[in-house]
Design a protein around this motif. Structure first.
Motif, PDB file in Angstrom:
ATOM      1  N   ASP A 110      -2.002  52.613 -27.885  1.00 50.46           N
ATOM      2  CA  ASP A 110      -2.297  51.687 -28.979  1.00 50.46           C
ATOM      3  C   ASP A 110      -2.158  50.216 -28.595  1.00 50.46           C
ATOM      4  OD1 ASP A 110      -2.935  53.717 -30.685  1.00 50.46           O
ATOM      5  OD2 ASP A 110      -0.970  53.811 -31.651  1.00 50.46           O
ATOM      6  N   ILE A 111      -1.698  49.914 -27.384  1.00 48.30           N
ATOM      7  CA  ILE A 111      -1.596  48.517 -26.964  1.00 48.30           C
ATOM      8  C   ILE A 111      -3.005  47.931 -26.867  1.00 48.30           C
ATOM      9  CG2 ILE A 111      -0.915  46.945 -25.098  1.00 48.30           C
ATOM     10  CD1 ILE A 111       1.308  48.909 -24.385  1.00 48.30           C
ATOM     11  N   GLN A 112      -3.262  46.881 -27.629  1.00 50.17           N
ATOM     12  CA  GLN A 112      -4.594  46.279 -27.676  1.00 50.17           C
ATOM     13  C   GLN A 112      -4.744  45.100 -26.722  1.00 50.17           C
ATOM     14  OE1 GLN A 112      -7.037  47.725 -29.546  1.00 50.17           O
ATOM     15  NE2 GLN A 112      -5.488  49.266 -30.019  1.00 50.17           N
ATOM     16  N   ASN A 113      -3.622  44.443 -26.420  1.00 50.56           N
ATOM     17  CA  ASN A 113      -3.653  43.245 -25.594  1.00 50.56           C
ATOM     18  C   ASN A 113      -3.791  43.622 -24.120  1.00 50.56           C
ATOM     19  OD1 ASN A 113      -2.562  41.033 -23.927  1.00 50.56           O
ATOM     20  ND2 ASN A 113      -2.202  40.043 -25.900  1.00 50.56           N
ATOM     21  N   ASP A 114      -4.899  43.211 -23.483  1.00 52.47           N
ATOM     22  CA  ASP A 114      -5.145  43.568 -22.083  1.00 52.47           C
ATOM     23  C   ASP A 114      -4.071  43.010 -21.148  1.00 52.47           C
ATOM     24  OD1 ASP A 114      -7.379  44.990 -22.736  1.00 52.47           O
ATOM     25  OD2 ASP A 114      -8.792  43.374 -22.301  1.00 52.47           O
ATOM     26  N   ALA A 115      -3.563  41.821 -21.464  1.00 53.12           N
ATOM     27  CA  ALA A 115      -2.526  41.220 -20.623  1.00 53.12           C
ATOM     28  C   ALA A 115      -1.241  42.048 -20.674  1.00 53.12           C
ATOM     29  CB  ALA A 115      -2.248  39.789 -21.070  1.00 53.12           C
ATOM     30  N   LEU A 116      -0.896  42.536 -21.876  1.00 51.88           N
ATOM     31  CA  LEU A 116       0.295  43.374 -21.998  1.00 51.88           C
ATOM     32  C   LEU A 116       0.114  44.692 -21.265  1.00 51.88           C
ATOM     33  CD1 LEU A 116       1.393  42.865 -25.726  1.00 51.88           C
ATOM     34  CD2 LEU A 116       2.465  41.955 -23.661  1.00 51.88           C
ATOM     35  N   LYS A 117      -1.093  45.243 -21.344  1.00 52.73           N
ATOM     36  CA  LYS A 117      -1.372  46.478 -20.605  1.00 52.73           C
ATOM     37  C   LYS A 117      -1.193  46.254 -19.107  1.00 52.73           C
ATOM     38  CE  LYS A 117      -4.699  48.623 -23.778  1.00 52.73           C
ATOM     39  NZ  LYS A 117      -6.099  49.040 -23.950  1.00 52.73           N
ATOM     40  N   ALA A 118      -1.672  45.109 -18.637  1.00 47.94           N
ATOM     41  CA  ALA A 118      -1.569  44.794 -17.209  1.00 47.94           C
ATOM     42  C   ALA A 118      -0.109  44.642 -16.785  1.00 47.94           C
ATOM     43  CB  ALA A 118      -2.353  43.521 -16.895  1.00 47.94           C
TER      44      ALA A 118
END
Length: 200
Positions: A110-118
């Motif tokens: 559910d993480i939408q932020n690509d930077a947070l995923k990275a």
């Protein structure tokens, strides 16, 4: 046309009803969606009986209809047919391979932020991950020990005075500091990459 033989203790009906409600469909709306996508559609009465566990109604649902339901209700056909424990095959696979809870997997998905995923990806890829996990394991053991009235202490000297501190508190601080350093390093790497991308 392929049908399944449903046994008397089947929960297929319960799973269809739960998935339908979670997806926000009424029985009539689900039937209409099946019809629009070219699947053989049950009557409203048949679907209602099937969801209530009526064996004749369940055995009268073609396999293709159940597959159509799974596509519309966004779940794995194997889940509706009791072949899997979880609604999504991928989630069940990751759960069994890693031991991560289903909630943990969905939180990651559910993480939408690509930077947070990275950042999360880099943390997991980090050579320090195993070290972090060992520290966390030790913290859990100490928490269990403290809950039983045993508080291991670490002795040290400060300005010539003998001091002691809870080993648990020290490890918690140690872990927080190292994770903070790791995250700062990752953030700095991303900032540097962003600068390089701007210059191109």
């Amino acid at each position: 046309m392929e049908y399944r033989v449903v046994h008397k203790d089947s929960i297929i009906g319960e799973r269809i009803r739960a998935a339908r409600k979670e997806a926000g469909y009424s029985q009539e709306a689900l039937i209409n969606e099946l019809r629009m996508h070219g699947y053989k559609t049950p009557s409203r009465n048949t679907l209602s009986r099937a969801e209530s566990g009526d064996l004749d109604a369940l055995n009268g649902l073609p396999l293709g209809t159940i597959i159509g339901m799974s596509a519309i209700l966004n779940c794995d056909p194997g889940y509706l047919l009791e072949e899997r424990d979880h609604r999504y095959y991928e989630v069940e696979f990751v759960h069994k391979k890693t031991g991560l809870s289903v909630d943990a997997i969905f939180n990651i998905v559910d993480i939408q932020n690509d930077a947070l995923k990275a950042v999360l990806s880099r943390l997991i890829e980090s050579q320090n991950l195993q070290f972090f996990l060992k520290v966390i394991d030790e913290i859990v053991k100490l928490q269990n020990s403290e809950s039983h009235g045993n508080t291991p202490l670490l002795a040290y000297e400060m300005e010539g005075r003998s001091m002691s501190v809870s080993k648990l508190r020290m490890l918690e601080w140690f872990l927080a500091e190292h994770i903070r350093e790791e995250v700062n390093t990752i953030a700095a790497d991303f900032a540097e990459k962003a600068k390089c991308d701007e210059k191109k």
